[in-house]
Design a protein around this motif. Structure first.
Motif, PDB file in Angstrom:
ATOM      1  N   SER A 218     119.152  17.129  49.235  1.00  0.00           N
ATOM      2  CA  SER A 218     120.084  16.303  48.154  1.00  0.00           C
ATOM      3  C   SER A 218     119.032  15.818  47.104  1.00  0.00           C
ATOM      4  N   GLY A 219     117.889  15.273  47.086  1.00  0.00           N
ATOM      5  CA  GLY A 219     116.947  14.812  46.218  1.00  0.00           C
ATOM      6  C   GLY A 219     116.610  16.049  45.300  1.00  0.00           C
ATOM      7  N   SER A 220     116.498  17.170  45.861  1.00  0.00           N
ATOM      8  CA  SER A 220     116.034  18.651  45.020  1.00  0.00           C
ATOM      9  C   SER A 220     117.286  18.702  44.468  1.00  0.00           C
ATOM     10  N   ARG A 221     118.611  18.801  44.992  1.00  0.00           N
ATOM     11  CA  ARG A 221     119.672  19.222  43.895  1.00  0.00           C
ATOM     12  C   ARG A 221     119.847  18.356  42.956  1.00  0.00           C
ATOM     13  N   TYR A 222     119.530  16.957  43.119  1.00  0.00           N
ATOM     14  CA  TYR A 222     119.635  15.800  41.972  1.00  0.00           C
ATOM     15  C   TYR A 222     118.794  16.107  40.921  1.00  0.00           C
ATOM     16  N   LEU A 223     117.490  16.450  41.214  1.00  0.00           N
ATOM     17  CA  LEU A 223     116.280  16.825  40.146  1.00  0.00           C
ATOM     18  C   LEU A 223     116.833  18.030  39.478  1.00  0.00           C
ATOM     19  N   ALA A 224     117.553  19.085  40.065  1.00  0.00           N
ATOM     20  CA  ALA A 224     117.849  20.196  39.662  1.00  0.00           C
ATOM     21  C   ALA A 224     119.058  19.936  38.716  1.00  0.00           C
ATOM     22  N   TRP A 225     119.814  18.892  38.780  1.00  0.00           N
ATOM     23  CA  TRP A 225     120.994  18.540  37.743  1.00  0.00           C
ATOM     24  C   TRP A 225     120.191  18.149  36.930  1.00  0.00           C
ATOM     25  N   MET A 226     119.364  17.047  37.025  1.00  0.00           N
ATOM     26  CA  MET A 226     118.832  16.353  35.788  1.00  0.00           C
ATOM     27  C   MET A 226     118.125  17.229  35.052  1.00  0.00           C
ATOM     28  N   ASP A 227     117.349  18.252  35.449  1.00  0.00           N
ATOM     29  CA  ASP A 227     116.794  19.247  34.680  1.00  0.00           C
ATOM     30  C   ASP A 227     117.402  20.164  33.912  1.00  0.00           C
ATOM     31  N   GLU A 228     118.736  20.591  34.555  1.00  0.00           N
ATOM     32  CA  GLU A 228     119.784  21.225  33.727  1.00  0.00           C
ATOM     33  C   GLU A 228     120.494  20.274  32.602  1.00  0.00           C
ATOM     34  N   ARG A 229     120.570  19.037  33.149  1.00  0.00           N
ATOM     35  CA  ARG A 229     121.340  18.276  31.953  1.00  0.00           C
ATOM     36  C   ARG A 229     120.239  18.041  30.751  1.00  0.00           C
ATOM     37  N   ALA A 230     119.056  17.742  31.075  1.00  0.00           N
ATOM     38  CA  ALA A 230     118.120  17.584  30.076  1.00  0.00           C
ATOM     39  C   ALA A 230     118.213  18.874  29.281  1.00  0.00           C
ATOM     40  N   ARG A 231     118.155  20.179  29.771  1.00  0.00           N
ATOM     41  CA  ARG A 231     118.320  21.331  28.973  1.00  0.00           C
ATOM     42  C   ARG A 231     119.484  21.385  28.032  1.00  0.00           C
ATOM     43  N   ARG A 232     120.409  20.946  28.558  1.00  0.00           N
ATOM     44  CA  ARG A 232     121.702  20.968  27.872  1.00  0.00           C
ATOM     45  C   ARG A 232     121.784  19.874  26.823  1.00  0.00           C
ATOM     46  N   LEU A 233     121.183  18.801  26.907  1.00  0.00           N
ATOM     47  CA  LEU A 233     120.932  17.940  26.101  1.00  0.00           C
ATOM     48  C   LEU A 233     119.893  18.405  24.794  1.00  0.00           C
ATOM     49  N   GLU A 234     118.892  19.207  25.111  1.00  0.00           N
ATOM     50  CA  GLU A 234     118.107  19.645  24.072  1.00  0.00           C
ATOM     51  C   GLU A 234     118.734  20.677  23.327  1.00  0.00           C
ATOM     52  N   VAL A 235     119.501  21.560  23.966  1.00  0.00           N
ATOM     53  CA  VAL A 235     120.467  22.601  23.180  1.00  0.00           C
ATOM     54  C   VAL A 235     121.270  21.917  22.202  1.00  0.00           C
ATOM     55  N   GLU A 236     122.121  20.956  22.753  1.00  0.00           N
ATOM     56  CA  GLU A 236     123.003  20.199  21.943  1.00  0.00           C
ATOM     57  C   GLU A 236     122.218  19.498  20.613  1.00  0.00           C
ATOM     58  N   ARG A 237     120.982  18.800  21.114  1.00  0.00           N
ATOM     59  CA  ARG A 237     120.232  18.320  20.082  1.00  0.00           C
ATOM     60  C   ARG A 237     119.725  19.286  18.910  1.00  0.00           C
ATOM     61  N   ASP A 238     119.336  20.265  19.288  1.00  0.00           N
ATOM     62  CA  ASP A 238     119.037  21.424  18.492  1.00  0.00           C
ATOM     63  C   ASP A 238     120.127  21.919  17.563  1.00  0.00           C
ATOM     64  N   GLN A 239     121.340  22.085  18.080  1.00  0.00           N
ATOM     65  CA  GLN A 239     122.452  22.523  17.501  1.00  0.00           C
ATOM     66  C   GLN A 239     122.915  21.354  16.522  1.00  0.00           C
ATOM     67  N   VAL A 242     120.608  21.691  13.293  1.00  0.00           N
ATOM     68  CA  VAL A 242     120.831  22.753  12.565  1.00  0.00           C
ATOM     69  C   VAL A 242     122.053  22.413  11.785  1.00  0.00           C
ATOM     70  N   ILE A 243     123.108  21.848  12.538  1.00  0.00           N
ATOM     71  CA  ILE A 243     124.440  21.693  11.865  1.00  0.00           C
ATOM     72  C   ILE A 243     123.895  20.615  10.543  1.00  0.00           C
ATOM     73  N   ALA A 244     123.286  19.512  10.988  1.00  0.00           N
ATOM     74  CA  ALA A 244     122.759  18.655  10.034  1.00  0.00           C
ATOM     75  C   ALA A 244     121.676  19.151   8.991  1.00  0.00           C
ATOM     76  N   ALA A 245     121.224  20.027   9.146  1.00  0.00           N
ATOM     77  CA  ALA A 245     120.289  20.732   8.247  1.00  0.00           C
ATOM     78  C   ALA A 245     121.129  21.833   7.280  1.00  0.00           C
ATOM     79  N   ALA A 246     122.135  22.254   7.799  1.00  0.00           N
ATOM     80  CA  ALA A 246     123.110  23.010   7.017  1.00  0.00           C
ATOM     81  C   ALA A 246     123.879  22.277   6.050  1.00  0.00           C
ATOM     82  N   ALA A 247     124.431  21.102   6.598  1.00  0.00           N
ATOM     83  CA  ALA A 247     125.205  20.093   5.744  1.00  0.00           C
ATOM     84  C   ALA A 247     124.454  19.655   4.675  1.00  0.00           C
ATOM     85  N   GLU A 248     123.065  19.156   4.855  1.00  0.00           N
ATOM     86  CA  GLU A 248     122.206  18.863   3.867  1.00  0.00           C
ATOM     87  C   GLU A 248     121.874  19.775   2.921  1.00  0.00           C
TER      88      GLU A 248
END
Length: 449
Positions: A218-239, A242-248
């Motif tokens: 269970s702890g391992s799955r929780y860590l995997a979920w947090m890692d995936e969530r962090a990766r998704r947040l990074e992708v969303e932040r980068d997107q 990019v959108i903010a840079a294009a708008a600017e």
């Protein structure tokens, strides 16, 4: 181990993102354990996930946990899982062999059976279910032979491994099989006294091994979920970046177009007028060139003000405010200086629009008059600002050629339409509906937002 999350080194309470060591995502999930210790740096198996929980509960600073023999052991377990399991099997075999040497069951046959049960643990994390079944089959043979062994502890290690690395269904099936073996052992050997006490003792050990493995999984799955969530947040932040840079970039291009296009159009018109009248009327020629010089200086000041806010190494103090509706009079005067009569009319009771909306109104009028000056060959133009709270309507009309400029389409009208849309408004540009000649630009802004 394949399939396990790989967690890069991190500060307490944060998750890493991407594949860059040391990069920390600002919007990460914080674990609720106070004080929070770092998670495993490069988890190689589910067994090492429990180390993170132990670290969080100890309350020790991360630096103290990572020092010494304990920290070295953690790093070895993460980086060399197969070697660690082989060492575990070797240590267990040695301990059980010493116990067997002093037991009444000592003998060649018992030693072979015990060794056969313990050796498969060396690859327990590579083949959890296969190792458990192999050890269970050997243990059943041992039960048939009729002698108990301390090496039966390998069954508990194998059950723990299945619960930590396999599905819950397989873990429950393995626990059920081992519980059947516990019943058989309690009845035949009675290791803890009467059969009922022996069964209770062996069942408790089975349940403990099962829940230990499930907890680690269970702890391992929780860590995997947090890692995936962090990766998704990074992708969303980068997107978002990019959108903010294009708008600017779009905003800067729009401002540059408005400033440069308008100012150059006025300067060119004034220069042409000065060249035409300079011989017949030198005084008017000098006046036109002076006005062209003033327009160029104002354009240069606007450019510096706009580009100055993009620099991070210089303070923005001393920059002039952006123009608004109150500056339309000066804009109209500059257009009149080129020889194009322009009327400015304000209707209704003015109300505050906000700096951004007033800049939009100013740029729309500026772009419309610039197009009239450059393309329409008009003899007259009029600008009307009508206040009707909470909206303001802008109307620019001329009596020039009622057609769009020839050649490649520019971005002036699109820029005006984008500006109006940013403030909940609309814009229409086209020939005047009630005349064969002339061009009309109408815009509606929503006021303060």
């Amino acid at each position: 181990m394949p399939g396990m999350p790989r967690m890069a080194g991190r500060r307490p309470g944060t998750l890493p993102v991407g594949h860059h060591e040391g990069r920390i995502l600002g919007t990460t999930t914080r674990l609720p354990a106070p004080p929070l210790a770092p998670l495993p740096a490069d988890t190689a198996s589910a067994d090492t996930a429990s180390v993170a929980a132990v670290s969080a509960d100890t309350g020790q600073p991360p630096d103290e946990i990572s020092r010494g023999l304990f920290g070295w052991g953690r790093r070895v377990m993460r980086t060399h899982p197969l070697a660690t399991d082989m060492l575990l099997a070797a240590v267990l075999l040695i301990v059980c062999s010493v116990w067997l040497a002093g037991s009444p069951f000592a003998g060649y046959r018992a030693a072979v059976v015990q060794t056969a049960m313990i050796v498969p643990l060396a690859v327990r994390r590579l083949y959890p279910s296969a190792v458990f079944l192999a050890i269970s089959a050997i243990a059943f043979g041992q039960w048939l032979l009729g002698f108990p062994l301390l090496g039966d502890a390998a069954l508990l290690v194998a059950l723990y491994t299945v619960a930590a690395h396999e599905s819950r269904i397989r873990a429950l099936l393995a626990a059920g099989l081992l519980e059947a073996g516990a019943v058989m052992a309690a009845v035949k050997w009675q290791p803890a006294g009467p059969p009922n006490r022996s069964l209770l003792f062996l069942s408790a050990m089975v349940v403990a091994a099962l829940f230990a493995g499930l907890t680690v999984a269970s702890g391992s799955r929780y860590l995997a979920w947090m890692d995936e969530r962090a990766r998704r947040l990074e992708v969303e932040r980068d997107q978002q970046a990019v959108i903010a840079a294009a708008a600017e970039r779009t905003r800067i291009a729009r401002e540059l177009h408005d400033i440069v296009s308008h100012s150059l159009s006025v300067v060119i018109t004034l220069a042409d007028a000065a060249a035409v009248v300079s011989r017949a009327d030198p005084a008017r020629g000098v006046e036109a060139m002076t006005e062209a010089s003033e327009v160029g200086r104002r354009a240069l000041t606007d450019m510096r003000a706009m580009l100055g806010v993009l620099r991070t190494d210089e303070p923005a103090a001393g920059l002039a405010p952006q123009p608004g509706i109150g500056d339309l009079g000066a804009l109209v005067e500059r257009i009149r200086a080129t020889g194009l009569p322009v009327d400015l009319t304000v209707e209704g009771r003015p109300f505050p629009l906000g700096a951004a909306a007033e800049l939009t109104a100013y740029r729309i009028v500026q772009e419309a008059l610039t197009n009239t000056l450059r393309h329409a060959a008009a003899r007259h133009a009029s600008v009307t600002i009508a206040y009707d709270e909470p909206q303001v309507r802008i109307r620019i009309v001329d009596d020039g050629i009622a057609k769009a400029p020839a050649g490649r389409r520019g971005h002036g009208i699109d820029g005006m339409r984008e500006r109006a849309a940013l403030h909940g408004g609309t814009l229409r540009a086209g020939p005047t509906p009630d005349s064969a000649e002339g061009w009309l630009v109408e815009a509606t802004l929503g006021g303060r937002r």
